[in-house]
Motif scaffolding. Structure first.
Motif, PDB file in Angstrom:
ATOM      1  N   CYS A  65       0.832  -1.214   0.000  1.00  0.00           N
ATOM      2  CA  CYS A  65       0.000   0.000   0.000  1.00  0.00           C
ATOM      3  C   CYS A  65       0.867   1.265   0.000  1.00  0.00           C
ATOM      4  O   CYS A  65       0.689   2.149   0.846  1.00  0.00           O
ATOM      5  N   PRO A  66       1.804   1.396  -0.942  1.00  0.00           N
ATOM      6  CA  PRO A  66       2.674   2.580  -0.952  1.00  0.00           C
ATOM      7  C   PRO A  66       1.927   3.874  -1.220  1.00  0.00           C
ATOM      8  O   PRO A  66       2.327   4.938  -0.736  1.00  0.00           O
ATOM      9  N   TRP A  67       0.830   3.807  -2.015  1.00  0.00           N
ATOM     10  CA  TRP A  67       0.089   5.030  -2.316  1.00  0.00           C
ATOM     11  C   TRP A  67      -0.488   5.659  -1.058  1.00  0.00           C
ATOM     12  O   TRP A  67      -0.570   6.887  -0.940  1.00  0.00           O
ATOM     13  N   MET A  68      -0.903   4.851  -0.119  1.00  0.00           N
ATOM     14  CA  MET A  68      -1.527   5.387   1.083  1.00  0.00           C
ATOM     15  C   MET A  68      -0.495   6.136   1.935  1.00  0.00           C
ATOM     16  O   MET A  68      -0.757   7.237   2.431  1.00  0.00           O
ATOM     17  N   HIS A  69       0.692   5.549   2.102  1.00  0.00           N
ATOM     18  CA  HIS A  69       1.745   6.259   2.838  1.00  0.00           C
ATOM     19  C   HIS A  69       2.176   7.520   2.085  1.00  0.00           C
ATOM     20  O   HIS A  69       2.399   8.575   2.694  1.00  0.00           O
ATOM     21  N   HIS A  70       2.285   7.401   0.781  1.00  0.00           N
ATOM     22  CA  HIS A  70       2.686   8.542  -0.045  1.00  0.00           C
ATOM     23  C   HIS A  70       1.716   9.711   0.131  1.00  0.00           C
ATOM     24  O   HIS A  70       2.124  10.865   0.332  1.00  0.00           O
ATOM     25  N   LEU A  71       0.426   9.427   0.102  1.00  0.00           N
ATOM     26  CA  LEU A  71      -0.567  10.502   0.155  1.00  0.00           C
ATOM     27  C   LEU A  71      -0.818  11.009   1.570  1.00  0.00           C
ATOM     28  O   LEU A  71      -1.019  12.217   1.769  1.00  0.00           O
ATOM     29  N   ALA A  72      -0.807  10.132   2.573  1.00  0.00           N
ATOM     30  CA  ALA A  72      -0.932  10.614   3.958  1.00  0.00           C
ATOM     31  C   ALA A  72       0.228  11.532   4.299  1.00  0.00           C
ATOM     32  O   ALA A  72       0.062  12.572   4.950  1.00  0.00           O
ATOM     33  N   ALA A 162       3.524   2.379 -10.117  1.00  0.00           N
ATOM     34  CA  ALA A 162       2.471   1.749  -9.332  1.00  0.00           C
ATOM     35  C   ALA A 162       2.946   1.522  -7.905  1.00  0.00           C
ATOM     36  O   ALA A 162       2.170   1.590  -6.950  1.00  0.00           O
ATOM     37  N   ILE A 163       4.240   1.231  -7.755  1.00  0.00           N
ATOM     38  CA  ILE A 163       4.852   1.004  -6.445  1.00  0.00           C
ATOM     39  C   ILE A 163       5.856   2.128  -6.201  1.00  0.00           C
ATOM     40  O   ILE A 163       6.528   2.590  -7.122  1.00  0.00           O
ATOM     41  N   HIS A 164       5.970   2.580  -4.952  1.00  0.00           N
ATOM     42  CA  HIS A 164       6.844   3.688  -4.587  1.00  0.00           C
ATOM     43  C   HIS A 164       6.544   4.932  -5.414  1.00  0.00           C
ATOM     44  O   HIS A 164       7.406   5.475  -6.118  1.00  0.00           O
ATOM     45  N   PRO A 165       5.303   5.425  -5.347  1.00  0.00           N
ATOM     46  CA  PRO A 165       4.882   6.545  -6.200  1.00  0.00           C
ATOM     47  C   PRO A 165       5.580   7.851  -5.851  1.00  0.00           C
ATOM     48  O   PRO A 165       6.043   8.056  -4.730  1.00  0.00           O
TER      49      PRO A 165
END
Length: 449
Positions: A65-72, A162-165
Motif C-alpha cells: 500500500c505505498p500510495w496510502m503512505h505517499h498521500l498521507a 504503481a509502487i513507490h509513487p
C-alpha cells in the motif's frame, strides 16, 4: 505437561509475524499471542530530511500500500507548510488512492484469503494457496490476474509508478489528467466494477455459505471501531473526520489533527509493534479477553461499521444486505472478508464518479509552496486501517519529529484477542494438527496485516 506451540511464520499475510500458543498441563490453551519483531524505524530516519522529500521516502514502508503512505505523508507536509492543493489535484490524489484500494482488495481476497474457503481450511497446505485456487478455477484465476494487472497498470501508466509513487507533490499533483487519459481509465474502471460485482456475488453464493458457522464463531471478539467518513457520515477512504465507535455503536467524531487527545499508544514487551487504544474512553488498556479495555479495530469491517451509509448505489445496496444479516456494529472477525468485497465495489464506483467529473482534467494541479516551521497531521484510509502521519518541521522545512500510526497497528491488540479466542475454540486436550493451527491463522488473516 505444559508446552508451547509456535506458528512461524503466519502464512498468506502481507507482513511478518508469528503466533505463540501456550498449553497447560491438561492440554488446554492458557494463552496465545501474536509476535511482531520487524523494526522499520521510519519515524527516526526521516528526522532532518527536507519535508518535501518525505512522501517519496515513506512509500517504502509498504510495497503493498505505498500510495496510502505517499498521500498521507503529502497531506501532512501540506499542513506543515500551510498550503491547500487545487481541487483537481485533490481529485487526482483521491483517484490514485481509490484505484490502489481496488487493486489491493483483489490481492488479499483471491491470493491470500480465499484458499481457506475455496480449498478448505483443513486441506493440505501444499494445495491451500493461490495455485490451488488456479487449478480448481482456472478461468476465474486468469480473470483475477488480468484485473489486478489492469488496476496496477492504470497507476503506472498515468502516475509513472504503481509502487513507490512520486506523483503526489506538496501543494498538489505532479501532472494534470488529459481527456484521453480520462476516457481510457474510465473504461478500464467500468470493467473492474463489473468484476467487483461478480466477485462479491461469487463470494456470497459460493464461498462464504458453507462456512457461516465458522464465520460467526472463529476469532470473534467485542470491540470498538475506527474509520473515516465524509461530512454527511458516508464512508470515505481519502479525507474527512474520523469516527471512533464504542462496542455498543455510539461514537465520537474528531479531526485527525486532534488524534492525540483521542488515541494513546501502548507497548507490550513481546512485540515491537505499538498498540493504540482509545484514550478518550478513560478505561485504560487491557488485553484481558474477558474484559478488554480501550480496544478498537480498524480496516474494512471497522469502516463499514462506523459509516452511516455508502454514497455509491451498488455498494450501498450491499451494505444494507450486510447489515440486515449481521447488524451494526458487526463483530465477527471473519466478516472482514465480506466487508472487503463491499469496499471493492465502492472503490470502483467512486473511481468512476471521480473520472466522470470534468474538473479532474483541470490543468491547474499545483499551488505555490513555501517551506516553514509547523506541524501537520495527514491521514487516509489504507486498506488495513486509518493511516496517520504526524510531522513537525523547522524554519527550513526539515522534519524535526515524526509519529506514524500505520493501519495494521490499530489491529495489533485486537489480533491478539482474536488469536486467543480462536486458539481456545479449536485446541483441546493437547490435540493439535495443521488444520487446527490454520484456523488460528485465519483469525489473523482476516485483518490482512
Amino acid at each position: 505437561m505444559s508446552r508451547e506451540i509456535h506458528i512461524q511464520p503466519i502464512t498468506r499475510i502481507e507482513g511478518h509475524a508469528s503466533i505463540q500458543i501456550q498449553l497447560n498441563e491438561a492440554g488446554e490453551v492458557q494463552n496465545a499471542r501474536v509476535n511482531i519483531m520487524s523494526l522499520r524505524g521510519f519515524e527516526k530516519f526521516i528526522e532532518g530530511k527536507p519535508a518535501e522529500e518525505v512522501p517519496r521516502i515513506v512509500s517504502r514502508i509498504c510495497g503493498i500500500c505505498p500510495w496510502m503512505h505517499h498521500l498521507a505523508s503529502t497531506k501532512a507536509v501540506d499542513r506543515c507548510f500551510g498550503v491547500t492543493p487545487p481541487p483537481a489535484a485533490q481529485k487526482l490524489r483521491e483517484l490514485m488512492q481509490t484505484i490502489a484500494h481496488a487493486e489491493d482488495k483483489l490481492l488479499h481476497f483471491f491470493f491470500l484469503a480465499a484458499a481457506d474457503f475455496v480449498i478448505g481450511p483443513d486441506a493440505d497446505y501444499s494445495v491451500r494457496n493461490v495455485i490451488g485456487i488456479a487449478k480448481a478455477h482456472p478461468e476465474l484465476a486468469h480473470k483475477v490476474v488480468r484485473m489486478r494487472h489492469q488496476a496496477k497498470m492504470i497507476l503506472e501508466r498515468f502516475a509513472g509508478k504503481a509502487i513507490h509513487p512520486i506523483a503526489g507533490v506538496v501543494g498538489g499533483f505532479s501532472k494534470p489528467m488529459l481527456e484521453e487519459d480520462r476516457r481510457e481509465i474510465l473504461g478500464q474502471m467500468r470493467e473492474l466494477l463489473d468484476f467487483a460485482l461478480f466477485t462479491l456475488e461469487f463470494a456470497k453464493t459460493k464461498v462464504f455459505p458453507p462456512y457461516m458457522e465458522t464465520i460467526q464463531s472463529l476469532g470473534v471478539i467485542r470491540t470498538g471501531f475506527i474509520g473515516t467518513v465524509d461530512t454527511t457520515g458516508a464512508l470515505n477512504l481519502y479525507d474527512g473526520p474520523i469516527r471512533l465507535m464504542k462496542p455498543d455503536g455510539t461514537f465520537i467524531q474528531f479531526d485527525v489533527q486532534d488524534y492525540t487527545d483521542v488515541i494513546a499508544e501502548h507497548v507490550e514487551p513481546y512485540s515491537y509493534a505499538k498498540m493504540p487504544y482509545a484514550k478518550v474512553w478513560n478505561e485504560g488498556f487491557s488485553l484481558d479477553e474477558t474484559a478488554p479495555r480501550g480496544i478498537y479495530r480498524a480496516n474494512t469491517l471497522a469502516r463499514i461499521n462506523v459509516a452511516d451509509r455508502i454514497a455509491t448505489p451498488r455498494a450501498q445496496a450491499e451494505l444494507e444486505e450486510f447489515r440486515e444479516k449481521f447488524g451494526r456494529p458487526a463483530q465477527a472477525t471473519l466478516l472482514y472478508h465480506w466487508a472487503r468485497l463491499i469496499e471493492e465495489v465502492y472503490a470502483c464506483e467512486h473511481a468512476i464518479e471521480l473520472l466522470e467529473d470534468p474538473e479532474i482534467c483541470d490543468p491547474h494541479v499545483r499551488a505555490e509552496v513555501e517551506p516553514r516551521a509547523g506541524r501537520g497531521v495527514g491521514s487516509v484510509e489504507a486498506p488495513r486501517g486509518t493511516l496517520i502521519h504526524d510531522y513537525f518541521t523547522d524554519d527550513n522545512g526539515c522534519i524535526t519529529r515524526a509519529n506514524l500510526i500505520v493501519g495494521t497497528t490499530h489491529n495489533i491488540a485486537p489480533m491478539n484477542l482474536s488469536v486467543q479466542q480462536a486458539a481456545k475454540a479449536v485446541i483441546h486436550n493437547g490435540v493439535v494438527d495443521p488444520g487446527l493451527l490454520n484456523r488460528v491463522e485465519m483469525a489473523v488473516r482476516a485483518y490482512d496485516p
